[in-house]
Design a protein around this motif. Structure first.
Motif, PDB file in Angstrom:
ATOM      1  N   ASP A 191       0.826  -1.202   0.000  1.00 22.40           N
ATOM      2  CA  ASP A 191       0.000   0.000   0.000  1.00 22.40           C
ATOM      3  C   ASP A 191       0.867   1.261   0.000  1.00 22.40           C
TER       4      ASP A 191
ATOM      5  N   HIS B 179      -3.181  -0.333   8.785  1.00 20.28           N
ATOM      6  CA  HIS B 179      -2.538  -1.618   9.079  1.00 20.28           C
ATOM      7  C   HIS B 179      -1.973  -1.607  10.492  1.00 20.28           C
TER       8      HIS B 179
ATOM      9  N   SER C 274      -6.795  -6.516  10.757  1.00 20.13           N
ATOM     10  CA  SER C 274      -6.020  -5.563   9.969  1.00 20.13           C
ATOM     11  C   SER C 274      -5.915  -6.046   8.525  1.00 20.13           C
ATOM     12  N   PRO C 275      -5.999  -5.136   7.536  1.00 18.55           N
ATOM     13  CA  PRO C 275      -6.119  -3.683   7.683  1.00 18.55           C
ATOM     14  C   PRO C 275      -7.557  -3.249   7.943  1.00 18.55           C
ATOM     15  N   TYR C 276      -7.684  -2.142   8.677  1.00 19.47           N
ATOM     16  CA  TYR C 276      -8.978  -1.572   8.995  1.00 19.47           C
ATOM     17  C   TYR C 276      -9.320  -0.491   7.969  1.00 19.47           C
ATOM     18  N   SER C 277     -10.589  -0.387   7.652  1.00 21.96           N
ATOM     19  CA  SER C 277     -11.026   0.589   6.660  1.00 21.96           C
ATOM     20  C   SER C 277     -11.055   1.986   7.260  1.00 21.96           C
TER      21      SER C 277
ATOM     22  N   ARG D 196      -6.742   2.534   4.260  1.00 31.07           N
ATOM     23  CA  ARG D 196      -6.528   1.340   5.083  1.00 31.07           C
ATOM     24  C   ARG D 196      -5.555   1.658   6.214  1.00 31.07           C
TER      25      ARG D 196
END
Length: 402
Positions: free
Chosen positions: A344, A367, A382-385, A365
């Motif tokens: 990312d 992480h 993870s990853p969280y939005s 995202r």
């Protein structure tokens, strides 16, 4: 766990009562265990354009929303102490202080107009950002812009009122060309370092600014004449341009270094490396780094962030093509840890004291990785939005453990 054999606790008690009492004790122990397991090791705050997302980080790195999150707070730069979160407003005029409650929620405390101290300049405030704290959390630093083309900066120093979160102006650092941020402090809190590499301002096309500032007992930062030599090149066909710096607890400084020529059209034309410096007693830096012994970190693309772990054992390197971690070897060159943790585009990274590395991407995202000496693992969930993908997203972490 019990100093007295458990069967002795129930002498003279009926069998049924003893069973109920044991069941109650076991239930209580279970609840205590659950509470301990859920005790957060850090508060994590992510600033979107119109709100701050707050998370509690569990020991395994799992994130859960802080009560009240998202908070309707619009700030860009952030800094955090144990009691307050400071945020620079998008108008470039104010720094707002928010009291951090026991559960991590944020309550507005006060606002300080920092722009009124930017005298002697006609430059726009742009943003009262980034914000930097010294190690003790006693002093907050902001950036002001100067010069005919607003290509110079100074640091404004503010003492923090720990009772109210208010800021009292201490003075100005003096002005330097280009941009020397973000700052990183020596372990003694006496010196701060910053490096920036910017194009189009001088000849050759790419210009470097490396700043060393001394912190007085009052907290005021002022530029010094301490030296920081560039790593030597092999020949004159290229030059090194330093950008981003992060200090270790043992007073080593890791600095990102771009390899460039006068005709380079981007910072990433020839790749990037890591230089290692050792801090001297007067704030000057010494280095053995040179063209043939600095490790390449080209795989992350253009450098976006560089952060030392609190232990000083790891350095996280983030950029347009991902995130990597390297082992820090005091005054020797960092050594390879692993490949990309994510590909990312990572804009901002931070650590807590529980071996967790947090990385937020402009793609929306967040992480969380657990980093040990030999391995890394991405935390559950993870990853969280992060809803505001596509924007520059800032993040700050408040560790809750030593």
């Amino acid at each position: 766990m019990f100093a007295t054999p458990i069967h002795n606790l129930f002498s003279g008690t009926s069998h049924r009562s003893a069973v109920l009492t044991i069941a109650a004790i076991l239930a209580m122990m279970s609840l205590i265990g659950v509470a301990n397991a859920a005790t957060p090791v850090a508060h994590v705050y992510v600033a979107e354009p119109t709100q701050i997302l707050g998370y509690n980080a569990a020991p395994d790195g799992t994130l859960t929303a802080i009560p009240g999150s998202p908070f309707p707070i619009s700030v860009f730069g952030m800094a955090v102490t144990g009691s307050y979160l400071f945020g620079s407003s998008f108008d470039g005029v104010h720094v707002n202080s928010y009291h951090i409650q026991a559960n991590g929620s944020l309550v507005f405390a006060t606002s300080t107009n920092v722009a009124k101290f930017n005298t002697g300049t006609t430059c726009p405030n742009l943003q009262a950002s980034p914000l930097v704290l010294d190690h003790t959390g006693a002093t907050l630093y902001t950036v002001a812009y100067h010069g005919a083309t607003c290509n110079s900066t100074s640091y404004k120093s503010f003492a923090i009122n720990k009772s109210t979160g208010g800021l009292s102006y201490l003075g100005d650092s003096g002005t330097r060309k280009v941009w020397n941020f973000p700052l990183t402090f020596s372990s003694s809190n006496q010196f701060a370092y910053g490096a920036g590499c910017v194009g189009g301002l001088t000849t050759p096309y790419w210009a470097e600014s490396f700043g060393i500032l001394k912190r007085s007992t009052s907290g005021l930062l002022t530029y010094t004449t301490a030296s920081a030599p560039k790593p030597p090149t092999k020949d004159s066909s290229y030059f090194f341009c330093r950008s981003l710096a992060s200090a270790s607890p043992s007073d080593d400084l890791i600095v990102g270094v771009y390899k460039l020529t006068s005709t380079s059209t981007s910072l990433f034309n020839h790749g990037s490396m890591l230089a290692t410096y050792e801090m001297q007693s007067n704030g000057s830096l010494a280095t053995n780094s040179k063209y043939n012994n600095m490790p390449w970190v080209t795989q992350v693309g253009e450098l976006a962030d560089l952060k030392m772990s609190p232990s000083g054992k790891f350095i996280a390197v983030a950029g347009s093509s991902g995130l990597i971690v390297w082992h820090v070897n005091e005054d020797a060159a960092p050594s390879r840890y692993n490949g990309l943790l994510t590909s990312d585009l990572i804009d901002d990274v931070s650590w807590d004291n529980g071996n967790h590395l947090y990385a937020v991407s402009v793609e929306g995202r967040l992480h969380v990785f657990t980093i040990t000496a030999d391995t890394y693992v991405e935390a559950p969930g993870s990853p969280y939005s992060v809803p505001a993908g596509g924007y520059a997203i800032r993040m700050i972490v408040q560790p809750l453990t030593d």
